[in-house]
Write a protein that holds these residues in place. Structure first.
Motif, mmCIF file in Angstrom:
data_model
loop_
_atom_site.group_PDB
_atom_site.id
_atom_site.type_symbol
_atom_site.label_atom_id
_atom_site.label_comp_id
_atom_site.label_asym_id
_atom_site.label_seq_id
_atom_site.Cartn_x
_atom_site.Cartn_y
_atom_site.Cartn_z
ATOM 1 N N ARG A 118 -15.519 33.642 -53.632
ATOM 2 C CA ARG A 118 -14.141 33.631 -53.764
ATOM 3 C C ARG A 118 -13.447 32.590 -53.053
ATOM 4 N NH1 ARG A 118 -15.825 35.466 -57.456
ATOM 5 N NH2 ARG A 118 -15.618 37.538 -58.421
ATOM 6 N N ALA A 119 -14.084 32.127 -51.906
ATOM 7 C CA ALA A 119 -13.292 31.192 -51.042
ATOM 8 C C ALA A 119 -14.086 30.578 -50.188
ATOM 9 C CB ALA A 119 -12.187 31.896 -50.260
ATOM 10 N N ILE A 120 -13.773 29.121 -49.864
ATOM 11 C CA ILE A 120 -14.360 28.441 -48.685
ATOM 12 C C ILE A 120 -13.263 28.595 -47.422
ATOM 13 C CG2 ILE A 120 -15.301 26.286 -47.651
ATOM 14 C CD1 ILE A 120 -15.723 25.920 -50.777
ATOM 15 N N SER A 121 -13.652 28.742 -46.402
ATOM 16 C CA SER A 121 -12.689 29.010 -45.344
ATOM 17 C C SER A 121 -12.915 27.831 -44.216
ATOM 18 C CB SER A 121 -12.661 30.225 -44.681
ATOM 19 O OG SER A 121 -11.700 30.393 -43.706
ATOM 20 N N LEU A 122 -12.066 27.108 -43.901
ATOM 21 C CA LEU A 122 -12.144 26.071 -42.947
ATOM 22 C C LEU A 122 -11.027 26.440 -41.790
ATOM 23 C CD1 LEU A 122 -12.283 23.008 -45.015
ATOM 24 C CD2 LEU A 122 -14.089 24.321 -44.315
ATOM 25 N N VAL A 123 -11.402 26.140 -40.579
ATOM 26 C CA VAL A 123 -10.457 26.246 -39.270
ATOM 27 C C VAL A 123 -10.496 24.727 -38.734
ATOM 28 C CG1 VAL A 123 -9.950 27.102 -37.229
ATOM 29 C CG2 VAL A 123 -11.353 28.615 -39.092
ATOM 30 N N THR A 124 -9.257 24.224 -38.794
ATOM 31 C CA THR A 124 -9.196 22.791 -38.279
ATOM 32 C C THR A 124 -8.014 22.586 -37.623
ATOM 33 O OG1 THR A 124 -9.263 20.200 -38.754
ATOM 34 C CG2 THR A 124 -8.708 21.915 -40.560
ATOM 35 N N PRO A 125 -7.691 21.974 -36.422
ATOM 36 C CA PRO A 125 -8.899 21.794 -35.373
ATOM 37 C C PRO A 125 -9.482 23.270 -35.208
ATOM 38 C CG PRO A 125 -6.716 20.686 -34.618
ATOM 39 C CD PRO A 125 -6.447 21.495 -35.850
ATOM 40 N N ASN A 126 -11.071 22.939 -34.932
ATOM 41 C CA ASN A 126 -11.813 24.127 -35.327
ATOM 42 C C ASN A 126 -11.841 25.135 -34.056
ATOM 43 O OD1 ASN A 126 -15.050 25.003 -34.923
ATOM 44 N ND2 ASN A 126 -14.175 25.261 -37.123
ATOM 45 N N ASN A 127 -11.640 26.377 -34.343
ATOM 46 C CA ASN A 127 -12.184 27.339 -33.356
ATOM 47 C C ASN A 127 -13.534 27.973 -33.749
ATOM 48 O OD1 ASN A 127 -12.327 29.556 -31.702
ATOM 49 N ND2 ASN A 127 -10.489 30.538 -32.434
ATOM 50 N N PRO A 128 -14.615 27.836 -32.934
ATOM 51 C CA PRO A 128 -14.656 27.542 -31.495
ATOM 52 C C PRO A 128 -14.990 25.884 -31.125
ATOM 53 C CG PRO A 128 -16.910 28.241 -32.351
ATOM 54 C CD PRO A 128 -15.757 28.147 -33.502
ATOM 55 N N ALA A 129 -15.176 25.365 -32.113
ATOM 56 C CA ALA A 129 -15.597 23.741 -31.338
ATOM 57 C C ALA A 129 -14.816 22.687 -31.135
ATOM 58 C CB ALA A 129 -16.746 23.368 -32.592
ATOM 59 N N GLY A 130 -13.514 22.966 -31.693
ATOM 60 C CA GLY A 130 -12.447 22.047 -31.277
ATOM 61 C C GLY A 130 -12.519 20.641 -32.269
ATOM 62 N N VAL A 131 -13.529 20.852 -33.227
ATOM 63 C CA VAL A 131 -13.498 19.534 -34.013
ATOM 64 C C VAL A 131 -12.404 19.472 -34.993
ATOM 65 C CG1 VAL A 131 -15.267 18.391 -35.634
ATOM 66 C CG2 VAL A 131 -16.110 19.527 -33.658
ATOM 67 N N GLU A 132 -11.816 18.167 -35.208
ATOM 68 C CA GLU A 132 -10.871 17.869 -36.059
ATOM 69 C C GLU A 132 -11.623 17.481 -37.540
ATOM 70 O OE1 GLU A 132 -7.556 16.727 -32.995
ATOM 71 O OE2 GLU A 132 -8.501 15.270 -34.002
ATOM 72 N N TYR A 133 -11.517 18.230 -38.471
ATOM 73 C CA TYR A 133 -12.194 17.989 -39.680
ATOM 74 C C TYR A 133 -11.420 16.616 -40.350
ATOM 75 C CZ TYR A 133 -14.819 22.349 -39.822
ATOM 76 O OH TYR A 133 -15.509 23.195 -39.540
ATOM 77 N N PRO A 134 -12.117 15.560 -40.663
ATOM 78 C CA PRO A 134 -11.428 14.390 -40.949
ATOM 79 C C PRO A 134 -10.655 14.713 -42.638
ATOM 80 C CG PRO A 134 -13.484 14.049 -40.571
ATOM 81 C CD PRO A 134 -13.478 15.474 -40.344
ATOM 82 N N ALA A 135 -9.543 13.911 -42.770
ATOM 83 C CA ALA A 135 -8.809 14.339 -44.074
ATOM 84 C C ALA A 135 -9.669 14.198 -45.230
ATOM 85 C CB ALA A 135 -7.635 13.262 -44.143
ATOM 86 N N ASP A 136 -10.614 13.050 -45.282
ATOM 87 C CA ASP A 136 -11.513 13.002 -46.546
ATOM 88 C C ASP A 136 -12.311 14.297 -46.612
ATOM 89 O OD1 ASP A 136 -12.963 12.227 -44.447
ATOM 90 O OD2 ASP A 136 -13.533 10.397 -45.465
ATOM 91 N N LEU A 137 -12.830 14.952 -45.742
ATOM 92 C CA LEU A 137 -13.845 15.934 -45.878
ATOM 93 C C LEU A 137 -12.864 17.193 -46.230
ATOM 94 C CD1 LEU A 137 -16.419 17.000 -45.250
ATOM 95 C CD2 LEU A 137 -15.829 17.550 -42.970
ATOM 96 N N VAL A 138 -11.659 17.455 -45.677
ATOM 97 C CA VAL A 138 -10.825 18.518 -46.254
ATOM 98 C C VAL A 138 -10.673 18.404 -47.779
ATOM 99 C CG1 VAL A 138 -8.563 19.762 -45.943
ATOM 100 C CG2 VAL A 138 -9.950 18.868 -43.687
ATOM 101 N N LEU A 139 -10.293 17.032 -47.944
ATOM 102 C CA LEU A 139 -9.980 16.878 -49.419
ATOM 103 C C LEU A 139 -11.219 17.128 -50.288
ATOM 104 C CD1 LEU A 139 -8.119 16.127 -51.624
ATOM 105 C CD2 LEU A 139 -8.608 13.614 -51.207
ATOM 106 N N ALA A 140 -12.460 16.825 -49.692
ATOM 107 C CA ALA A 140 -13.440 16.720 -50.637
ATOM 108 C C ALA A 140 -13.668 18.549 -50.929
ATOM 109 C CB ALA A 140 -14.669 16.328 -49.931
ATOM 110 N N PHE A 141 -13.667 19.192 -49.801
ATOM 111 C CA PHE A 141 -13.716 20.693 -49.965
ATOM 112 C C PHE A 141 -12.684 21.362 -50.919
ATOM 113 C CE2 PHE A 141 -16.476 20.634 -46.253
ATOM 114 C CZ PHE A 141 -17.584 21.739 -46.687
ATOM 115 N N PHE A 142 -11.344 20.487 -50.886
ATOM 116 C CA PHE A 142 -10.574 21.211 -51.763
ATOM 117 C C PHE A 142 -10.975 21.016 -53.199
ATOM 118 C CE2 PHE A 142 -7.012 20.180 -54.585
ATOM 119 C CZ PHE A 142 -6.020 21.343 -54.357
ATOM 120 N N GLU A 143 -11.503 19.738 -53.437
ATOM 121 C CA GLU A 143 -11.884 19.466 -54.884
ATOM 122 C C GLU A 143 -12.993 20.369 -55.199
ATOM 123 O OE1 GLU A 143 -12.537 15.358 -54.257
ATOM 124 O OE2 GLU A 143 -10.562 14.653 -54.643
#
Length: 400
Positions: free
Chosen positions: A165-190
């Protein structure tokens, strides 16, 4: 076999970690350094506290039931602010206010999924997301991350089923602190759009992102509201942790389902919290920018002090927002290491086992450091203590 919804999941990790402190005396020369929780312990800034006192005295609506989906003025302020920040067009009807971001996630899952469905979570994951899915009878499908702790779109595609039903992302990430790149977030949206599922993006720590400007272009996509469920928290931005106020931005149709959840659970969000968040948005922009710079300074302090740990075999896997995610070099697994650190080093941190599937061996190799409540000097002291640890090294680290 569990007999209740809550028995399907584990005990709250932060509460479990606090129990490790019971009966432990910390020597005066080595006081406790608590890096276990990402909630700021400082009070809201004084101007906000004064405004809250005025609201309590002079705003009758602050003490009454309000609309289930939140204070109209706050919903409108968020719509206008988000539209400007993301270069988009967001309507107040696409915004709902919740009692914290955890409730925003729970309400969103309840609106889109039922028992037997599944949701993809990159691992390491935020443990409260996993806990809610467990209690809701929704399977959390672990999505592996790479050496930079970023999830892979192709790997996610392979894990999507008819019950996803969904893919769930946390950015900046908890627990890792990583900031997901904009193109990666968009790829997950697509990817989510392609499969007719939702993309949940939790941006609780957005205000402390290292880049200026919009961190992604999701709100600029055609029919973004048909796919995106955006979550946010005011707890970190204005130190309103105890007042519990968060937000959901998505389609009005999904919010219609969210409304059922919110009405049943708490009728309306905390009214004092909403008026306070509104005042913060309208008056604390400069103050919040200063808070961001302080967090970025602490991030820089983590990176500057890392060489002393790298010499001992530690690896910094992720750093950003309130978090550093460290791979330790020791033979002892992280769940035992974290408990040992309390007595041996006066450090309270959370082990990777609290953020990973039980069968993932990498969980034993990691610790999460939450630096919301220690400044650059405190970070230096923390790293000095970690560098002084003398435990048996894991086989792969011997000889370093």
């Amino acid at each position: 076999m569990s007999s209740s919804a809550t028995q399907k999941t584990f005990a709250p990790p932060v509460m479990e970690a606090r129990r490790w402190l019971d009966g432990v005396d910390f020597p005066p020369e080595r006081p406790l350094i608590n890096v276990s929780q990402a909630a700021p312990v400082d009070l809201p800034p004084e101007p906000l506290r004064r405004a809250m006192a005025d609201i309590a005295l002079n705003e009758p609506q602050a003490h009454l039931y309000g609309p289930v989906l939140g204070l109209p003025e706050l919903r409108r302020e968020i719509a206008e602010s988000w539209s400007a920040a993301y270069g988009a067009s967001i309507a107040p009807s696409q915004v709902a206010i919740t009692s914290g971001c955890n409730q925003a996630f729970a309400a969103s899952i309840s609106a889109i999924a039922e028992e037997g469905d599944n949701v993809l979570l990159p691992a390491p994951w935020y443990f409260n997301h996993k806990m809610w899915l467990d209690m809701a009878g929704v399977t959390a499908i672990a999505l592996p991350t790479n050496a930079k702790l970023l999830p892979d779109v192709d790997a996610a595609r392979e894990k999507i089923t008819e019950r996803t039903r969904a893919i769930s992302l946390v950015t900046p990430n908890n627990p890792a602190g990583v900031e997901y790149p904009a193109d990666l977030v968009l790829a997950f949206f697509e990817l989510a759009q392609e499969h007719g599922i939702k993309l949940i993006v939790d941006e609780t720590y957005r205000d402390f992102h290292s880049q200026t400007g919009a961190p992604h272009a999701l709100f600029q996509q055609d029919n973004w509201q048909g796919t995106l469920i955006h979550l946010y928290s005011f707890s970190k931005a204005y130190r309103l942790t105890g007042h519990r106020v968060g937000a959901i931005v998505t389609s009005a149709n999904v919010l219609g389902e969210v409304e059922k959840f919110l009405d049943t659970v708490n009728i309306c969000p905390n009214q004092m919290a909403q008026f306070s968040a509104l005042w913060g948005m309208q008056n604390l922009g400069d103050w919040l920018r200063g808070e961001r710079l302080e967090i970025l300074n602490r991030r820089a302090a983590i990176e500057a002090n890392m060489p002393m740990l790298a010499e001992k075999g530690w690896t910094l896997k992720g750093c950003g927002a309130y978090f550093a995610y460290l791979e330790h070099p020791f033979e002892i697994p992280s769940d035992q290491l974290a408990k040992t650190l309390v007595k041996d080093a006066s450090i309270l941190a959370l082990p990777g086992t609290m953020f990973m599937p039980d069968d993932d061996p990498s969980a034993a190799r990691h610790l999460r450091i939450a630096f919301a409540n220690i400044d650059a000097n405190g970070i230096a002291k923390l790293f000095t203590r970690l560098a002084a640890l003398r435990f048996s090294l894991a086989p792969s680290q011997r000889g370093k």
